[in-house]
Design a protein around this motif. Structure first.
Motif, PDB file in Angstrom:
ATOM      1  N   ARG A 165       0.854  -1.179   0.000  1.00  0.00           N
ATOM      2  CA  ARG A 165       0.000   0.000   0.000  1.00  0.00           C
ATOM      3  C   ARG A 165       0.895   1.236   0.000  1.00  0.00           C
ATOM      4  NH1 ARG A 165      -5.357  -1.022   0.930  1.00  0.00           N
ATOM      5  NH2 ARG A 165      -5.763   1.187   1.344  1.00  0.00           N
ATOM      6  N   THR A 166       0.433   2.287  -0.639  1.00  0.00           N
ATOM      7  CA  THR A 166       1.145   3.562  -0.659  1.00  0.00           C
ATOM      8  C   THR A 166       0.474   4.502   0.336  1.00  0.00           C
ATOM      9  OG1 THR A 166       1.775   3.313  -2.988  1.00  0.00           O
ATOM     10  CG2 THR A 166       1.795   5.546  -2.075  1.00  0.00           C
ATOM     11  N   VAL A 167       1.259   5.005   1.283  1.00  0.00           N
ATOM     12  CA  VAL A 167       0.730   5.909   2.313  1.00  0.00           C
ATOM     13  C   VAL A 167       1.063   7.344   1.926  1.00  0.00           C
ATOM     14  CG1 VAL A 167       0.752   6.513   4.753  1.00  0.00           C
ATOM     15  CG2 VAL A 167       1.045   4.120   4.066  1.00  0.00           C
ATOM     16  N   GLY A 171      -1.964  10.711   5.561  1.00  0.00           N
ATOM     17  CA  GLY A 171      -2.200   9.529   6.395  1.00  0.00           C
ATOM     18  C   GLY A 171      -3.064   8.497   5.700  1.00  0.00           C
ATOM     19  N   LYS A 172      -3.731   8.917   4.630  1.00  0.00           N
ATOM     20  CA  LYS A 172      -4.547   7.983   3.867  1.00  0.00           C
ATOM     21  C   LYS A 172      -3.646   7.071   3.032  1.00  0.00           C
ATOM     22  CE  LYS A 172      -8.620  10.961   3.428  1.00  0.00           C
ATOM     23  NZ  LYS A 172      -9.544  11.620   2.473  1.00  0.00           N
ATOM     24  N   SER A 173      -4.164   5.932   2.664  1.00  0.00           N
ATOM     25  CA  SER A 173      -3.380   5.014   1.842  1.00  0.00           C
ATOM     26  C   SER A 173      -4.246   4.382   0.766  1.00  0.00           C
ATOM     27  CB  SER A 173      -2.744   3.926   2.711  1.00  0.00           C
ATOM     28  OG  SER A 173      -3.730   3.049   3.227  1.00  0.00           O
ATOM     29  N   HIS A 174      -3.587   3.959  -0.296  1.00  0.00           N
ATOM     30  CA  HIS A 174      -4.239   3.235  -1.385  1.00  0.00           C
ATOM     31  C   HIS A 174      -3.401   2.004  -1.701  1.00  0.00           C
ATOM     32  CE1 HIS A 174      -7.361   6.031  -2.351  1.00  0.00           C
ATOM     33  NE2 HIS A 174      -6.559   6.991  -2.762  1.00  0.00           N
ATOM     34  N   PRO A 175      -4.015   0.946  -2.252  1.00  0.00           N
ATOM     35  CA  PRO A 175      -3.199  -0.148  -2.775  1.00  0.00           C
ATOM     36  C   PRO A 175      -2.184   0.435  -3.762  1.00  0.00           C
ATOM     37  CG  PRO A 175      -5.511  -0.756  -2.782  1.00  0.00           C
ATOM     38  CD  PRO A 175      -5.456   0.702  -2.446  1.00  0.00           C
ATOM     39  N   ALA A 179      -2.462   3.550  -6.536  1.00  0.00           N
ATOM     40  CA  ALA A 179      -1.717   4.803  -6.398  1.00  0.00           C
ATOM     41  C   ALA A 179      -0.841   5.030  -7.621  1.00  0.00           C
ATOM     42  CB  ALA A 179      -0.870   4.766  -5.130  1.00  0.00           C
ATOM     43  N   ASP A 180      -0.217   3.966  -8.112  1.00  0.00           N
ATOM     44  CA  ASP A 180       0.618   4.077  -9.318  1.00  0.00           C
ATOM     45  C   ASP A 180      -0.222   4.472 -10.526  1.00  0.00           C
ATOM     46  OD1 ASP A 180       2.769   3.346  -7.797  1.00  0.00           O
ATOM     47  OD2 ASP A 180       2.891   1.293  -8.553  1.00  0.00           O
ATOM     48  N   ARG A 195      -8.098   2.760 -13.403  1.00  0.00           N
ATOM     49  CA  ARG A 195      -8.770   2.355 -12.159  1.00  0.00           C
ATOM     50  C   ARG A 195      -9.641   1.120 -12.375  1.00  0.00           C
ATOM     51  NH1 ARG A 195     -11.923   7.259 -10.173  1.00  0.00           N
ATOM     52  NH2 ARG A 195     -13.328   6.591 -11.824  1.00  0.00           N
ATOM     53  N   SER A 196     -10.145   0.944 -13.598  1.00  0.00           N
ATOM     54  CA  SER A 196     -11.048  -0.169 -13.886  1.00  0.00           C
ATOM     55  C   SER A 196     -10.307  -1.430 -14.320  1.00  0.00           C
ATOM     56  CB  SER A 196     -12.056   0.229 -14.966  1.00  0.00           C
ATOM     57  OG  SER A 196     -11.384   0.519 -16.183  1.00  0.00           O
ATOM     58  N   LYS A 197      -9.008  -1.439 -14.117  1.00  0.00           N
ATOM     59  CA  LYS A 197      -8.151  -2.576 -14.484  1.00  0.00           C
ATOM     60  C   LYS A 197      -8.749  -3.917 -14.057  1.00  0.00           C
ATOM     61  CE  LYS A 197      -3.668  -4.497 -12.993  1.00  0.00           C
ATOM     62  NZ  LYS A 197      -3.064  -4.857 -14.294  1.00  0.00           N
ATOM     63  N   THR A 198      -8.769  -4.872 -14.971  1.00  0.00           N
ATOM     64  CA  THR A 198      -9.171  -6.250 -14.660  1.00  0.00           C
ATOM     65  C   THR A 198      -7.901  -7.075 -14.467  1.00  0.00           C
ATOM     66  OG1 THR A 198     -11.183  -6.081 -15.998  1.00  0.00           O
ATOM     67  CG2 THR A 198     -10.398  -8.299 -15.464  1.00  0.00           C
TER      68      THR A 198
END
Length: 223
Positions: A165-167, A171-175, A179-180, A195-198
């Motif tokens: 995860r990227t913080v 303080g929030k984080s995303h997978p 984030a990339d 964002r809609s990556k399968t």
């Protein structure tokens, strides 16, 4: 493979799932208002996904309706700063939900509609299945909900770690994969596409497990 199925992958320009069905020998076609980016225009129908879904040609449909106005993550944009409803977004959400209903009601025996956690759950019905990429060999987290008709739950194929995860400074984080993707995107359209990556593991499981089920249960044939 017992029977070559006719498969529609609606609202898919990447052809990620279409390719997996094709690798199994099925007649799979992606369909989107955009041209395909998956490299196989001969397998792509550029046009109205609902019209194609109601054509009577298909045994199975996997649909990915755009989540921009459906995802719970975008709920904060439903209200203006003064607390009033954003009427434009409200109307677009209604249109998006109607589109989902049209897909679910299509005259196809076997259907799966995929979306993230969304208002489909409260406005139409709760999902029949919820899966993660890390259950299918991809070290990533992305809650994927499936609303299905005459299809089984997906069985995990390769459980791995949930990924980094990227913080952020807030303080929030995303997978990390997400984030990339946000960092890479130059426009809102690119952001939506990334964002809609399968993930490949889920795409492969959908193609193998759903087609196997349809062949065995509906046609009474061995996969």
């Amino acid at each position: 493979m017992g029977r070559r199925l006719n498969v529609l992958v609606a609202c898919e320009e990447s052809q990620a799932i279409t390719k997996e069905f094709r690798s199994l020998g099925h007649n799979a076609y992606s369909c989107d208002i955009l041209p395909c980016s998956g490299g196989h225009p001969e397998w792509h129908i550029q046009g109205d996904a609902v019209e194609e879904a109601y054509s009577g040609k298909y045994d199975l449909m996997i649909a990915h309706p755009p989540c921009t106005y459906l995802a719970v993550s975008g709920a904060r944009w439903m209200y203006n700063k003064d607390g009033s409803i954003n009427q434009d977004r409200f109307e677009k959400q209604k249109e998006a939900l109607f589109f989902v209903k049209q897909l679910l009601d299509a005259p196809i025996k076997h259907i799966a509609v995929e979306n993230p956690v969304s208002v489909i759950s409260s406005q139409i019905r709760k999902p029949d299945d919820i899966v993660q990429p890390w259950q299918f060999g991809d070290k990533a987290t992305k809650t994927t909900c499936l609303w299905t008709k005459n299809l089984p739950l997906l069985d995990p194929t390769n459980i791995v770690g949930k990924g980094e995860r990227t913080v952020f400074k807030s303080g929030k984080s995303h997978p990390k994969w997400y984030a990339d993707a946000l960092a890479k995107a130059k426009t809102p359209e690119e952001r939506r596409t990334l964002r809609s990556k399968t993930f490949k593991g889920i795409a492969k499981a959908i193609a193998i497990q759903y087609s196997d089920y349809v062949e065995k249960q509906y046609y009474g044939e061995k996969a």
